[in-house]
Write a protein that holds these residues in place. Structure first.
Motif, short mmCIF file in Angstrom:
data_model
loop_
_atom_site.label_atom_id
_atom_site.label_comp_id
_atom_site.label_asym_id
_atom_site.label_seq_id
_atom_site.Cartn_x
_atom_site.Cartn_y
_atom_site.Cartn_z
N ARG A 1 0.82 -1.20 0.00
CA ARG A 1 0.00 0.00 0.00
C ARG A 1 0.85 1.25 0.00
N LEU A 2 1.99 1.21 0.69
CA LEU A 2 2.86 2.38 0.75
C LEU A 2 3.35 2.76 -0.64
N ALA A 3 3.58 1.76 -1.48
CA ALA A 3 4.10 2.01 -2.83
C ALA A 3 3.09 2.72 -3.73
N LEU A 4 1.83 2.73 -3.34
CA LEU A 4 0.81 3.37 -4.17
C LEU A 4 0.96 4.89 -4.21
N ASN A 5 1.41 5.47 -3.10
CA ASN A 5 1.48 6.95 -3.08
C ASN A 5 2.81 7.50 -2.57
N LYS A 6 3.79 6.62 -2.44
CA LYS A 6 5.12 7.07 -2.00
C LYS A 6 6.16 6.68 -3.04
N SER A 7 7.27 7.38 -3.02
CA SER A 7 8.34 7.10 -3.98
C SER A 7 9.01 5.76 -3.65
N PRO A 8 9.64 5.15 -4.65
CA PRO A 8 10.37 3.90 -4.39
C PRO A 8 11.41 4.06 -3.29
N LYS A 9 12.08 5.20 -3.23
CA LYS A 9 13.09 5.42 -2.19
C LYS A 9 12.46 5.41 -0.80
N THR A 10 11.31 6.07 -0.66
CA THR A 10 10.62 6.09 0.64
C THR A 10 10.21 4.68 1.05
N VAL A 11 9.69 3.91 0.11
CA VAL A 11 9.28 2.53 0.40
C VAL A 11 10.49 1.70 0.81
N ARG A 12 11.59 1.85 0.08
CA ARG A 12 12.81 1.10 0.41
C ARG A 12 13.35 1.49 1.78
N ASN A 13 13.29 2.78 2.11
CA ASN A 13 13.75 3.23 3.43
C ASN A 13 12.89 2.64 4.54
N ALA A 14 11.57 2.65 4.35
CA ALA A 14 10.66 2.08 5.35
C ALA A 14 10.91 0.58 5.50
N HIS A 15 11.11 -0.09 4.37
CA HIS A 15 11.39 -1.53 4.38
C HIS A 15 12.70 -1.81 5.13
N GLY A 16 13.71 -1.00 4.86
CA GLY A 16 15.00 -1.18 5.53
C GLY A 16 14.89 -1.04 7.04
N LEU A 17 14.10 -0.06 7.48
CA LEU A 17 13.89 0.13 8.92
C LEU A 17 13.17 -1.09 9.52
N LEU A 18 12.12 -1.52 8.85
CA LEU A 18 11.36 -2.67 9.33
C LEU A 18 12.23 -3.92 9.43
N VAL A 19 13.02 -4.19 8.40
CA VAL A 19 13.89 -5.37 8.39
C VAL A 19 14.93 -5.27 9.50
N SER A 20 15.49 -4.08 9.72
CA SER A 20 16.48 -3.91 10.79
C SER A 20 15.88 -4.20 12.15
N VAL A 21 14.69 -3.72 12.40
CA VAL A 21 14.02 -3.97 13.69
C VAL A 21 13.70 -5.45 13.84
N LEU A 22 13.19 -6.05 12.78
CA LEU A 22 12.87 -7.48 12.85
C LEU A 22 14.12 -8.34 13.06
N ASN A 23 15.24 -7.94 12.48
CA ASN A 23 16.49 -8.69 12.68
C ASN A 23 16.91 -8.68 14.14
N VAL A 24 16.57 -7.63 14.87
CA VAL A 24 16.91 -7.56 16.29
C VAL A 24 15.91 -8.34 17.14
N TYR A 25 14.60 -8.12 16.88
CA TYR A 25 13.58 -8.68 17.75
C TYR A 25 13.00 -10.02 17.28
N ALA A 26 13.21 -10.35 16.02
CA ALA A 26 12.74 -11.64 15.49
C ALA A 26 13.76 -12.14 14.48
N PRO A 27 14.98 -12.48 14.97
CA PRO A 27 16.08 -12.82 14.06
C PRO A 27 15.80 -14.03 13.16
N ASP A 28 14.91 -14.91 13.54
CA ASP A 28 14.62 -16.08 12.73
C ASP A 28 13.58 -15.82 11.66
N MET A 29 12.92 -14.70 11.75
CA MET A 29 11.87 -14.38 10.78
C MET A 29 12.51 -13.90 9.46
#
Length: 180
Positions: A1-29
């Protein structure tokens, strides 16, 4: 849904943040995501001579020349001081950034490699030497004030709008043309 109205860079930045947090709190996911493709934008820059003509004699001539001739970032321009100049060498080691409306002076640059020395051409040294003796910083303006004045000069001289950061791209373009 984010990609519908945000730039690819914004989506990639949000994804990068999410993946970083998940790597800390859910490393097996593991997540499999198809990210939007970055789109190459070709930015048309005005001629250097047109920018120089527009800024000549203005109150933002020094900041603009430092960006387009010495490749300084806005924060580096704002942090540059007379005491950082030895002969014609300006040491870039101080910055001023604005966070939440507060101007913060830092004795550090954006990256370790950004702490550097640049050779100032005579034209810029002459402008700096003409500043009032009590003015330590090479500009007294905030980021917003510099950019608004720069925009007004572009309008006045009928030059397409570019960002202040694009002045660094002009520097890079000139260096490429000179095979530097």
């Amino acid at each position: 849904r984010l990609a519908l109205n945000k730039s690819p860079k914004t989506v990639r930045n949000a994804h990068g943040l999410l993946v970083s947090v998940l790597n800390v709190y859910a490393p097996d996911m593991r997540i499999k995501t198809t990210l939007p493709k970055m789109q190459k934008k070709i930015k048309r820059l005005p001629e250097v001579k047109d920018i120089i003509k527009a800024i000549k004699g203005s109150d933002v001539e020094i900041p603009c020349l430092l960006a387009m001739w010495c490749s300084l970032r806005m924060s580096e321009v704002r942090g540059a001081k007379k005491s950082n100049i030895n002969g014609n060498i300006l040491t870039i080691e101080d910055t001023i950034v604005t966070v939440g409306g507060e101007h913060i002076e830092r004795n550090a640059t954006k990256t370790v490699e950004s702490t550097r020395q640049v050779r100032l051409p005579d034209v810029i040294l002459k402008l700096i030497n003409a500043l009032p003796p009590e003015q330590e910083y090479l500009t007294k303006y905030t980021q917003s004030q510099i950019y608004k004045r720069f925009e007004a000069l572009l309008d006045k001289h009928d030059i397409q709008h570019i960002s202040f950061h694009d002045l660094r791209h002009l520097d890079a373009s000139v260096m490429a043309m000179l095979n530097i």
